[in-house]
Design a protein around this motif. Structure first.
Motif, PDB file in Angstrom:
ATOM      1  N   ALA A 215       0.832  -1.209   0.000  1.00  0.00           N
ATOM      2  CA  ALA A 215       0.000   0.000   0.000  1.00  0.00           C
ATOM      3  C   ALA A 215       0.863   1.255   0.000  1.00  0.00           C
ATOM      4  CB  ALA A 215      -0.921  -0.010   1.220  1.00  0.00           C
ATOM      5  N   PHE A 216       1.968   1.222   0.735  1.00  0.00           N
ATOM      6  CA  PHE A 216       2.895   2.354   0.782  1.00  0.00           C
ATOM      7  C   PHE A 216       3.460   2.641  -0.612  1.00  0.00           C
ATOM      8  CE2 PHE A 216       7.200   4.075   1.460  1.00  0.00           C
ATOM      9  CZ  PHE A 216       6.959   5.102   2.355  1.00  0.00           C
ATOM     10  N   SER A 217       3.948   1.612  -1.282  1.00  0.00           N
ATOM     11  CA  SER A 217       4.530   1.791  -2.616  1.00  0.00           C
ATOM     12  C   SER A 217       3.481   2.216  -3.633  1.00  0.00           C
ATOM     13  CB  SER A 217       5.204   0.493  -3.071  1.00  0.00           C
ATOM     14  OG  SER A 217       6.286   0.164  -2.226  1.00  0.00           O
ATOM     15  N   ARG A 218       2.294   1.653  -3.531  1.00  0.00           N
ATOM     16  CA  ARG A 218       1.234   1.994  -4.492  1.00  0.00           C
ATOM     17  C   ARG A 218       0.835   3.460  -4.361  1.00  0.00           C
ATOM     18  NH1 ARG A 218      -0.424   1.700  -9.404  1.00  0.00           N
ATOM     19  NH2 ARG A 218      -2.698   1.666  -9.666  1.00  0.00           N
ATOM     20  N   ALA A 219       0.725   3.952  -3.134  1.00  0.00           N
ATOM     21  CA  ALA A 219       0.385   5.366  -2.935  1.00  0.00           C
ATOM     22  C   ALA A 219       1.461   6.275  -3.523  1.00  0.00           C
ATOM     23  CB  ALA A 219       0.208   5.647  -1.445  1.00  0.00           C
ATOM     24  N   LEU A 220       2.715   5.890  -3.369  1.00  0.00           N
ATOM     25  CA  LEU A 220       3.808   6.674  -3.947  1.00  0.00           C
ATOM     26  C   LEU A 220       3.749   6.659  -5.472  1.00  0.00           C
ATOM     27  CD1 LEU A 220       6.780   5.647  -1.639  1.00  0.00           C
ATOM     28  CD2 LEU A 220       5.961   7.993  -2.012  1.00  0.00           C
ATOM     29  N   GLU A 221       3.502   5.498  -6.042  1.00  0.00           N
ATOM     30  CA  GLU A 221       3.425   5.393  -7.501  1.00  0.00           C
ATOM     31  C   GLU A 221       2.322   6.282  -8.071  1.00  0.00           C
ATOM     32  OE1 GLU A 221       2.811   1.262  -7.989  1.00  0.00           O
ATOM     33  OE2 GLU A 221       4.928   0.713  -7.731  1.00  0.00           O
ATOM     34  N   LEU A 243       8.703   3.454  10.349  1.00  0.00           N
ATOM     35  CA  LEU A 243       9.096   3.340   8.944  1.00  0.00           C
ATOM     36  C   LEU A 243      10.064   2.176   8.837  1.00  0.00           C
ATOM     37  CD1 LEU A 243       9.241   4.397   6.003  1.00  0.00           C
ATOM     38  CD2 LEU A 243      11.148   5.861   6.754  1.00  0.00           C
ATOM     39  N   SER A 244       9.672   1.127   8.129  1.00  0.00           N
ATOM     40  CA  SER A 244      10.528  -0.047   7.993  1.00  0.00           C
ATOM     41  C   SER A 244      11.614   0.190   6.957  1.00  0.00           C
ATOM     42  CB  SER A 244       9.693  -1.261   7.584  1.00  0.00           C
ATOM     43  OG  SER A 244       9.253  -1.133   6.236  1.00  0.00           O
ATOM     44  N   VAL A 245      12.647  -0.629   7.034  1.00  0.00           N
ATOM     45  CA  VAL A 245      13.714  -0.558   6.033  1.00  0.00           C
ATOM     46  C   VAL A 245      13.140  -0.860   4.650  1.00  0.00           C
ATOM     47  CG1 VAL A 245      15.840  -1.661   5.235  1.00  0.00           C
ATOM     48  CG2 VAL A 245      15.551  -1.117   7.657  1.00  0.00           C
ATOM     49  N   GLY A 246      12.238  -1.832   4.567  1.00  0.00           N
ATOM     50  CA  GLY A 246      11.655  -2.188   3.281  1.00  0.00           C
ATOM     51  C   GLY A 246      10.911  -1.032   2.636  1.00  0.00           C
ATOM     52  N   CYS A 247      10.111  -0.321   3.418  1.00  0.00           N
ATOM     53  CA  CYS A 247       9.374   0.819   2.871  1.00  0.00           C
ATOM     54  C   CYS A 247      10.324   1.965   2.513  1.00  0.00           C
ATOM     55  CB  CYS A 247       8.312   1.289   3.865  1.00  0.00           C
ATOM     56  SG  CYS A 247       6.894   0.173   3.982  1.00  0.00           S
ATOM     57  N   ALA A 248      11.348   2.157   3.330  1.00  0.00           N
ATOM     58  CA  ALA A 248      12.325   3.205   3.044  1.00  0.00           C
ATOM     59  C   ALA A 248      13.062   2.907   1.739  1.00  0.00           C
ATOM     60  CB  ALA A 248      13.310   3.330   4.198  1.00  0.00           C
ATOM     61  N   VAL A 249      13.438   1.653   1.533  1.00  0.00           N
ATOM     62  CA  VAL A 249      14.098   1.261   0.278  1.00  0.00           C
ATOM     63  C   VAL A 249      13.147   1.466  -0.893  1.00  0.00           C
ATOM     64  CG1 VAL A 249      14.989  -0.712  -1.032  1.00  0.00           C
ATOM     65  CG2 VAL A 249      15.711  -0.350   1.330  1.00  0.00           C
ATOM     66  N   GLY A 250      11.877   1.119  -0.710  1.00  0.00           N
ATOM     67  CA  GLY A 250      10.894   1.330  -1.764  1.00  0.00           C
ATOM     68  C   GLY A 250      10.761   2.790  -2.145  1.00  0.00           C
ATOM     69  N   LEU A 251      10.775   3.669  -1.163  1.00  0.00           N
ATOM     70  CA  LEU A 251      10.701   5.108  -1.430  1.00  0.00           C
ATOM     71  C   LEU A 251      11.912   5.569  -2.241  1.00  0.00           C
ATOM     72  CD1 LEU A 251       9.759   8.035  -1.041  1.00  0.00           C
ATOM     73  CD2 LEU A 251      10.725   7.960   1.256  1.00  0.00           C
ATOM     74  N   LEU A 252      13.104   5.139  -1.850  1.00  0.00           N
ATOM     75  CA  LEU A 252      14.316   5.542  -2.563  1.00  0.00           C
ATOM     76  C   LEU A 252      14.330   4.986  -3.986  1.00  0.00           C
ATOM     77  CD1 LEU A 252      17.009   5.153   0.235  1.00  0.00           C
ATOM     78  CD2 LEU A 252      15.795   7.217  -0.479  1.00  0.00           C
ATOM     79  N   THR A 253      13.862   3.767  -4.154  1.00  0.00           N
ATOM     80  CA  THR A 253      13.821   3.156  -5.485  1.00  0.00           C
ATOM     81  C   THR A 253      12.904   3.923  -6.415  1.00  0.00           C
ATOM     82  OG1 THR A 253      14.277   0.967  -4.559  1.00  0.00           O
ATOM     83  CG2 THR A 253      13.292   1.044  -6.757  1.00  0.00           C
ATOM     84  N   LEU A 254      11.726   4.282  -5.919  1.00  0.00           N
ATOM     85  CA  LEU A 254      10.777   5.028  -6.747  1.00  0.00           C
ATOM     86  C   LEU A 254      11.303   6.427  -7.047  1.00  0.00           C
ATOM     87  CD1 LEU A 254       7.423   3.884  -5.123  1.00  0.00           C
ATOM     88  CD2 LEU A 254       8.183   3.429  -7.451  1.00  0.00           C
ATOM     89  N   ALA A 255      11.975   7.048  -6.082  1.00  0.00           N
ATOM     90  CA  ALA A 255      12.560   8.374  -6.326  1.00  0.00           C
ATOM     91  C   ALA A 255      13.663   8.288  -7.381  1.00  0.00           C
ATOM     92  CB  ALA A 255      13.113   8.945  -5.031  1.00  0.00           C
ATOM     93  N   ARG A 256      14.435   7.226  -7.339  1.00  0.00           N
ATOM     94  CA  ARG A 256      15.508   7.044  -8.318  1.00  0.00           C
ATOM     95  C   ARG A 256      14.949   6.881  -9.728  1.00  0.00           C
ATOM     96  NH1 ARG A 256      17.687   3.164  -6.002  1.00  0.00           N
ATOM     97  NH2 ARG A 256      19.451   4.234  -5.010  1.00  0.00           N
ATOM     98  N   CYS A 257      13.782   6.236  -9.822  1.00  0.00           N
ATOM     99  CA  CYS A 257      13.182   5.964 -11.129  1.00  0.00           C
ATOM    100  C   CYS A 257      12.271   7.088 -11.619  1.00  0.00           C
ATOM    101  CB  CYS A 257      12.392   4.667 -11.069  1.00  0.00           C
ATOM    102  SG  CYS A 257      13.392   3.208 -10.710  1.00  0.00           S
ATOM    103  N   ALA A 258      12.076   8.123 -10.808  1.00  0.00           N
ATOM    104  CA  ALA A 258      11.144   9.200 -11.169  1.00  0.00           C
ATOM    105  C   ALA A 258      11.814  10.187 -12.113  1.00  0.00           C
ATOM    106  CB  ALA A 258      10.652   9.895  -9.909  1.00  0.00           C
ATOM    107  N   ALA A 259      12.128   9.710 -13.303  1.00  0.00           N
ATOM    108  CA  ALA A 259      12.875  10.538 -14.254  1.00  0.00           C
ATOM    109  C   ALA A 259      12.097  11.778 -14.686  1.00  0.00           C
ATOM    110  CB  ALA A 259      13.244   9.699 -15.475  1.00  0.00           C
ATOM    111  N   GLY A 260      10.786  11.733 -14.575  1.00  0.00           N
ATOM    112  CA  GLY A 260       9.979  12.882 -14.984  1.00  0.00           C
ATOM    113  C   GLY A 260       9.891  13.980 -13.950  1.00  0.00           C
TER     114      GLY A 260
END
Length: 296
Positions: A215-221, A243-260
């Motif tokens: 749910a955390f990753s989906r809201a960010l997407e 804030l879990s390590v898994g969710c924190a990693v997910g946030l950083l991954t999505l930020a890295r891929c947010a080329a737009g």
């Protein structure tokens, strides 16, 4: 909840309550209702506050204590020394038999002063609003009390949660009472809410743990997709209790891929900032961490 929800800034996990807060919570299940009160009581005891619990009339004191103590008898010593008190609205307004806001607030004001005089850091009260019907109190009087109780809280070490059973009160009254309180609490421990503020900021409230990672990753997407035209997204983590390590990693991954996006700003507390930096936040040029210091 819609992006135009005006209550977005008021929603908190119970763990974030501090002295001076006056909070609304509702429940619709006899099991769920014990989650917030148990956390509220234990946090108050750990912070050296006196804790007053006014359960729904008809619920035996033994059941209240058993629920709060499960799975151990951790509150026994607090009850013996008077730090934890289970009482009723009858006792609060005594010797009066009819509820008046002035009598109730006067007693709670005095009890707060008494608690600090006895060495406690303050007073916190959990009040199940089932007492309203039990005492035959006028709903209008109760509503006026909820909206006019600032003197109990402003600049004083008093915290209060008013709990409403959704099976006892109609929806218009519940909506009005939620709006009347400066704070509203998540109903369940371990839950996660994501809300979009009118300015587009994505707020996370509650627990960003393994159970809520999807749910955390989906809201960010979704938020990244919706803010692509502006090329800017602000994410607020400051109302997360965890804030879990898994969710924190997910946030950083999505930020890295947010080329737009030119910028993804993350508002966070000191612990969250430290975690994100250890996971490589400094290597992401489009990511900015803004540390927010919460006033206590």
């Amino acid at each position: 909840m819609s992006a135009n929800d005006t209550g977005c800034a008021r929603l908190l996990p119970v763990q974030h309550l501090r002295p001076g807060d006056h909070a609304f919570v509702s429940y619709g299940d006899d099991e769920v209702r014990w989650e917030v009160v148990t956390a509220f009581v234990r946090l108050g005891l750990s912070r050296a506050e006196r804790v007053l619990v006014l359960p729904c009339p008809g619920v035996p004191e033994d059941e209240v204590l058993a629920r709060i103590d499960f799975p151990s008898r951790s509150t026994v010593s607090a009850r013996e020394r008077g730090q934890l008190v289970v009482s009723s609205m009858h006792e609060v307004i005594r010797p009066d038999t009819e509820f008046t806001a002035a009598r109730q607030m006067g007693r709670l004001y005095a009890e707060t002063d008494r608690a600090t005089a006895e060495g406690y850091t303050g007073l916190r009260a959990f009040i199940d609003m089932g007492w309203v019907r039990a005492l035959g109190a006028d709903l209008g009087v109760m509503a006026c009390r909820e909206t006019g109780a600032q003197a109990l809280f402003t600049g004083r070490p008093y915290t209060e949660v008013c709990a409403y059973d959704r099976r006892r009160f109609d929806r218009p009254l519940l909506t009005a009472m939620e709006r009347a309180h400066p704070c509203a609490l998540l109903e369940r421990l371990g839950s996660l809410r994501s809300l979009r503020a009118p300015d587009g900021t994505l707020h996370f409230i509650g627990e960003a743990d393994a159970a809520n990672r999807t749910a955390f990753s989906r809201a960010l997407e979704i938020a990244l997709a919706q803010t692509a035209p502006a090329r800017w997204l602000t994410v607020d983590l400051t109302r997360l209790h965890f804030l879990s390590v898994g969710c924190a990693v997910g946030l950083l991954t999505l930020a890295r891929c947010a080329a737009g996006h030119d910028l993804v700003e993350v508002r966070c507390d000191r612990g969250q900032r430290r975690l994100l930096r250890r996971l490589g936040a400094a290597t992401l040029p489009r990511l900015a961490l803004t540390e927010v210091v919460r006033a206590w």
